[in-house]
Every structure is written in C-alpha cells, then in structure tokens.
Design an enzyme around this catalytic site. Structure first.
Site, PDB file in Angstrom:
ATOM      1  N   TYR A 129       0.839  -1.204   0.000  1.00  0.00           N
ATOM      2  CA  TYR A 129       0.000   0.000   0.000  1.00  0.00           C
ATOM      3  C   TYR A 129       0.876   1.257   0.000  1.00  0.00           C
ATOM      4  O   TYR A 129       0.470   2.320  -0.439  1.00  0.00           O
ATOM      5  CB  TYR A 129      -0.944  -0.022   1.205  1.00  0.00           C
ATOM      6  CG  TYR A 129      -2.160   0.855   1.046  1.00  0.00           C
ATOM      7  CD1 TYR A 129      -2.972   0.770  -0.078  1.00  0.00           C
ATOM      8  CD2 TYR A 129      -2.513   1.760   2.041  1.00  0.00           C
ATOM      9  CE1 TYR A 129      -4.086   1.576  -0.216  1.00  0.00           C
ATOM     10  CE2 TYR A 129      -3.632   2.567   1.918  1.00  0.00           C
ATOM     11  CZ  TYR A 129      -4.416   2.468   0.786  1.00  0.00           C
ATOM     12  OH  TYR A 129      -5.530   3.267   0.664  1.00  0.00           O
TER      13      TYR A 129
ATOM     14  N   LYS B 279      -3.656   8.186   3.558  1.00  0.00           N
ATOM     15  CA  LYS B 279      -4.988   7.874   4.082  1.00  0.00           C
ATOM     16  C   LYS B 279      -5.073   8.132   5.589  1.00  0.00           C
ATOM     17  O   LYS B 279      -6.135   8.488   6.111  1.00  0.00           O
ATOM     18  CB  LYS B 279      -5.341   6.424   3.775  1.00  0.00           C
ATOM     19  CG  LYS B 279      -5.601   6.141   2.310  1.00  0.00           C
ATOM     20  CD  LYS B 279      -6.829   6.872   1.784  1.00  0.00           C
ATOM     21  CE  LYS B 279      -7.187   6.390   0.384  1.00  0.00           C
ATOM     22  NZ  LYS B 279      -8.376   7.058  -0.178  1.00  0.00           N
TER      23      LYS B 279
END
Length: 260
Positions: free
Chosen positions: A161, A168
């Site tokens: 990720y 995020k």
C-alpha cells in the site's frame, strides 16, 4: 413475502458524488444507494476520456448535474460548486472518493517515494477533500453529511500500500478535525473504510489479487464486500437515523479489521 418498497429517506436531499470512473467504482455504489432513497445527484467525471464511461451511469441515475472535475486543475472545483449553487442553492451530502499517486511512487515503497510524488498524492487524495468541505459547508444550511474513502492500511501496515498508507492516515485525521470544526453547523463527517474491492484505482496496487483472497479468507462473514455495501452504509449515515454520529472511521469490510 413480496419485496417491500424502499422508504425515500433521502427524498429531496442534494448529494454530490465525486469519484465515479465506471460501474465498479465505490462512488457509483454510493450514488446508486442515495438515488434508491430518492436523493437528487450531482456527479462528476475526471476528464473527456472518462466521460463516456460515467455519463451513461449519471443518466441512468437521473442526475441533473454532470460535470468534469479534476481537482488538480485550478478552477474546476469552484466551477462545480458554482453550478450546484446556481441550480440547487444548497447541498446535503458530499462523497469524496478519489485518490492518486504516481505509479513509480506507489509501487516503489515508501522509502523511495519522491517528495513530488508524496505531495501530489497528499494533494489529490487528502487536501482536495478539505477544499471540497470548505466549498460545501456554506451550502449545507440545514446541516449535512460528508464522506471520504479510506482503507485499513491507514492504521495498520498493508504490504504494497506504500505511500497511500500515510496519505490515508492524514485523510482520516482530517475527517476528525472537520467533524469537530463543522459539528456546530450540524454537519457530520465520516471516513469510510471499505474492505478490498476490485476497482480501477485498486488495480494499481502490486499483488492486489493476493490482498483480495486474504481478506475473503480472514473476514468473519467469510466473503468480500461490494460497492453497494459501502453505498448503503453511507446512505444510512446520511439519514436522520444517524443524526448523532460523526467523526468516526466506519469499516465496511465484513469484519476483517477486527482480526489479528
């Protein structure tokens, strides 16, 4: 027993949904769920290349406002809100479902992420939500609900990720601070954290199919979620039944987040 008709809990509400790329998009699930509860929709598409994929979906959902929006292009966000102000004069729901990082920075690991790539990912994936909130808040004269899409990789390490994890995490924090600042105006803000979904954005992640398979095997409910699961969660949170809920990160992942 015959299917019961949907109760139009959002009838007359005005919803802006940003981030539809095609029929597999999380944002499309949100728009479809809002429309089932009879909200009126404003829908955006990224550019002329994306328009042929999004416009038919908007027409099927009877969206009266369909406009281009690239948050990295000066003036496009302001033009969108000017059109909403002119046609509706108000807004009740905002969905921010966009994220981007340059491929080299996304797939190269956080340690090797460039300053320019990190800044671009943060601007498009996080700060654009703050800019939208700034423009939307004055239109939410009777209160409203704002949503931003996040992922469990914001709080736990999700291999591959990479740069999107810190980005995020910043987005989730922004949701909490906006919930605090806008709460006095009756505006509620939520970060929505879906489990892995086969979207166009997710296809840019390395070994994403492995992530899907792992999530399905670890979920207490034993299966992956779909875009309508996310949409119906947002629809519920936008109704009066969730009027005292704000500032939370809501997981829509079949329970994967509770597993060690």
């Amino acid at each position: 027993m015959a299917n019961q008709p949907q109760i139009p809990l959002l009838k007359g509400k005005k919803a802006l949904v940003v981030g539809i790329a095609n029929e597999h998009s999380i944002a499309y699930g949100c728009a479809k769920a809002f429309r089932e509860l009879e909200a009126d929709l404003a829908i955006t598409y990224l550019n002329e290349k994306a328009k042929p994929y999004v416009e038919p979906l908007a027409q099927a959902l009877q969206a009266p406002i369909v406009m281009p929006l690239d948050v990295s292009q000066p003036g496009e966000l302001e033009a969108l809100f000017a059109a909403i102000t002119a046609q509706w004069g108000r807004l009740d729901i905002l969905v921010h479902s966009i994220a981007f990082a340059p491929k080299a920075d996304l797939q190269g690991g956080l340690l090797n992420c460039s300053a320019a790539g990190f800044a671009q990912a943060m601007d498009i994936s996080c700060h654009s939500f703050i800019r939208m909130a700034r423009l939307a808040a004055p239109l939410m004269t009777e209160g409203g609900t704002m949503f931003a899409m996040t992922y469990h990789g914001a709080t736990e390490v999700a291999p591959n990720y990479n740069v999107m994890g810190p980005v995020k995490a910043a987005l989730e924090s922004a949701c909490r601070y906006l919930a605090y600042e806008l709460g006095r105006n009756g505006i509620r803000v939520h970060a929505i954290s879906p489990g892995p979904l086969k979207t166009r954005a997710a296809s840019g992640l390395k070994d994403f199919d492995l992530l899907l398979n792992e999530a399905a095997s670890r979920a207490p409910l034993g299966e992956l979620v779909d875009i309508m699961d996310v949409g119906f969660t947002c629809a519920f949170l936008a109704t009066r039944y969730a009027r005292r809920l704000t500032g939370s990160t809501v997981y829509v992942d079949g329970g994967v987040n509770i597993m060690a």
